[in-house]
Design an enzyme around this catalytic site. Structure first.
Site, PDB file in Angstrom:
ATOM      1  N   GLY A   1       0.820  -1.203   0.000  1.00  0.00           N
ATOM      2  CA  GLY A   1       0.000   0.000   0.000  1.00  0.00           C
ATOM      3  C   GLY A   1       0.851   1.249   0.000  1.00  0.00           C
TER       4      GLY A   1
ATOM      5  CG  ASP B   1      -2.852  10.127  11.195  1.00  0.00           C
ATOM      6  OD1 ASP B   1      -3.992  10.607  11.324  1.00  0.00           O
ATOM      7  OD2 ASP B   1      -2.410   9.732  10.097  1.00  0.00           O
TER       8      ASP B   1
END
Length: 579
Positions: free
Chosen positions: A12, A128
């Protein structure tokens, strides 16, 4: 090979770079290698922070986290090696199957709280936390990418010192504070935990709105919408979503309340048949010691900080990763508001974990939600609900993105040049004047021989879709798809954006504006073949020597005869690349 690691496949891509499945040179265990983007690698300050953050992250015990194994900050492209987690992201599971069942939701809440307890106990802040950074692995959930976000804020290629990086729907109110030097504390991760659990249990974030600006305003001024969340967790999530960070529980307090709170049946169901999760939670509690509340549970009222809403937020969805300026905003972009009354305190920290033994022996079936697909297990966005459908000839695509939101492609805006954003479940490329504009696509260098397929729509007169391939820096090949013609050309090396045409295909049936068509480019050796909706249009010779492996872009161009002013706009969806 990269250092001592053999790269086996691509997993990814995210904000920091590209993630590969790999194997150590002298080992058999699979790992995930995160290779830093080239524009970050050239920044000395980024390398310094990257080195520091990696060392701190390596101190995090592997309790519901993907263990940091190795790193090389001095490599030409710095990289980070972490434990490979074989499971889908929480975001993928909710997108594909809907909100989690009560028992599964409780286990995810425990797993993420366990991970935050370990992370914060090592002196690290995640910064995050979001559903795409929670992997649902067999045994227990795993949180990834902790602590590394801070290294990215040091580089001029990504942000400036007066900016921050975050995912709007999971950002705590204090992160929008315009006061310089406002520190990020572990309480911001606790707020993100509340948003993640709400999303997992309802399919919506607690402050969801039509735009990130509106979402941020709700985070600052409105209470969370938790009416759809299961009652055993609703009160604790509301507590985690307090406006004042000092009023939120710590991660350890969250874990204690989840394990031994006033819903023992829910906890028993969550931990049933999950010995790994049960053991990780118990070890995290043992290592971090007894939790002490950061502040008394009495309520306190605070003033919501002023929000800086940049114009660039328009067009993102609330889950977008955005760069938010925290300098003084223009007068017409400031949103202020009074905070809601502080909610009543419903939680007191247990003095003893008297119910833990009963919980550990309780039994209940838990519905498996793990999707065992090896694609996009890195925790980075994929954006493609149909990526598992293989082509009967080409097989599985190497890159697949539905282009319904940020994934392999991201939004960008260069005033005076053009912009790309997401609207109506498509990637929209637009210029106000004639010329070309490329949307930010995969950072990977792709092989010379590949097949590119995408659906495209010409939205305005004289607009052309532009697909670049074998592109290196400022030169490569370009296919330009206009209403009446398809042009194959060379994007020249001079950096001026000039494109010389190699061959023109005249379309027997011109494209209708506003209608979507499926185009395919088959690139092999020195030939590119073009097809529309399964019908071959012809082939062109690729005449330039030395144009081999390179990047691929989508974007907008215009007809040669177009006026100087547009607008020129093209929309794309469902791009797939086979190598």
């Amino acid at each position: 090979m990269l250092g001592d690691y053999e790269l086996l496949g691509r997993l990814g891509e995210g904000g920091m770079g590209t993630v590969y499945l790999a194997r150590p040179r002298n080992g058999t265990a699979l790992v995930a290698v995160k290779v830093v983007r080239l524009d970050l690698a050239d920044d000395d300050e980024f390398r310094r922070r990257f080195r520091s953050e990696v060392e701190r992250a390596r101190q995090v015990p592997p309790f519901c986290t993907a263990e940091v194994l190795d790193a090389d900050p001095e490599h030409d492209q710095p990289y980070l090696v972490v434990e490979f987690v074989d499971g889908p992201t929480l975001a993928e599971v909710v997108e594909q199957r809907g909100p989690l069942t009560s028992a599964n939701l409780h286990s995810v809440a425990i797993g993420v709280a366990t991970a935050l307890t370990a992370i914060h106990g090592a002196g690290v802040i995640h910064r995050d936390l979001k559903p795409r950074n929670v992997l649902l692995a067999p045994g227990s959930p795993k949180v990834i990418d902790f602590g590394i976000a801070r290294a990215m804020t040091a580089t001029s290629g990504n942000t400036r010192p007066d900016q921050m990086v975050g995912t709007v729907a999971y950002m705590a109110p204090e992160r929008f504070d315009t006061d310089a030097g406002t520190p990020i504390t572990p309480a911001a991760d606790v707020f993100a935990w509340g948003s993640v659990v709400t999303y997992a249990g309802t399919g919506k974030t607690p402050f969801y709105a039509d735009s990130p600006a509106a979402t941020a305003a709700r985070i600052l001024t409105q209470p969370p919408r938790l009416h759809e969340l299961a009652r055993p967790l609703r009160g604790l999530v509301a507590h985690a979503l307090e406006k004042d960070p000092a009023n939120r529980p710590s991660a350890r307090e969250l874990l204690d309340l989840l394990i031994s709170g006033d819903r023992p049946a829910a906890t028993a169901a969550a931990l049933a048949d999950q010995p790994d999760l049960r053991a990780a939670a118990a070890e995290a509690q043992a290592v971090t010691g007894f939790a002490i509340p950061a502040k008394a549970m009495a309520g306190a009222t605070t003033t919501a900080p002023t929000l800086n809403i940049p114009p660039g937020l328009v067009g993102y969805d609330e889950n977008s990763i955005v760069t938010v300026p925290i300098s003084s905003p223009p007068a017409d972009t400031v949103i202020t508001g009074d905070p809601p009354p502080a909610p009543r305190r419903r939680w007191l920290l247990p003095l003893v974990l008297v119910l833990l033994t009963a919980v550990l022996v309780a039994g209940a079936a838990i519905v498996a939600v793990m999707v065992r697909d090896r694609a996009d297990r890195s925790g980075q966005p994929s954006g493609d609900p149909g990526g598992t459908v293989a082509d009967p000839v080409l097989g599985e695509p190497r890159i697949s993105d539905a282009l319904t939101g940020p994934g392999f492609w991201s939004a960008s805006d260069q005033p005076g040049e053009g912009r790309c954003d997401f609207a109506d479940a498509m990637l929209v490329a637009r210029r106000e004047t004639n010329g070309l504009y490329k949307c930010r696509g995969p950072a990977d260098e792709l092989p010379a021989n590949l097949t590119i397929e995408t659906t495209l729509r010409l939205d305005t007169p004289d607009s052309c879709a532009a697909i670049w391939f074998r592109f290196d820096d400022s030169h490569g090949y370009q296919a330009r798809i206009c209403e009446r013609n398809v042009y194959i050309g060379v994007h020249n090396r001079d950096g001026k954006g000039d494109v010389s045409t190699i061959r023109t295909f005249v379309l027997k049936e011109p494209l209708d504006r506003g209608t979507a068509y499926r185009f395919r480019l088959g690139v092999t050796a020195d030939t590119v073949t073009v097809s529309r909706d399964g019908t071959d249009l012809g082939s062109a010779r690729l005449t330039e020597a030395g144009y081999g492996a390179g990047r691929m872009f989508l974007g907008v161009f215009n007809e040669r005869t177009a006026p100087k002013t547009g607008p020129f706009q093209v929309s794309y969806s469902d791009v797939r690349i086979w190598a």
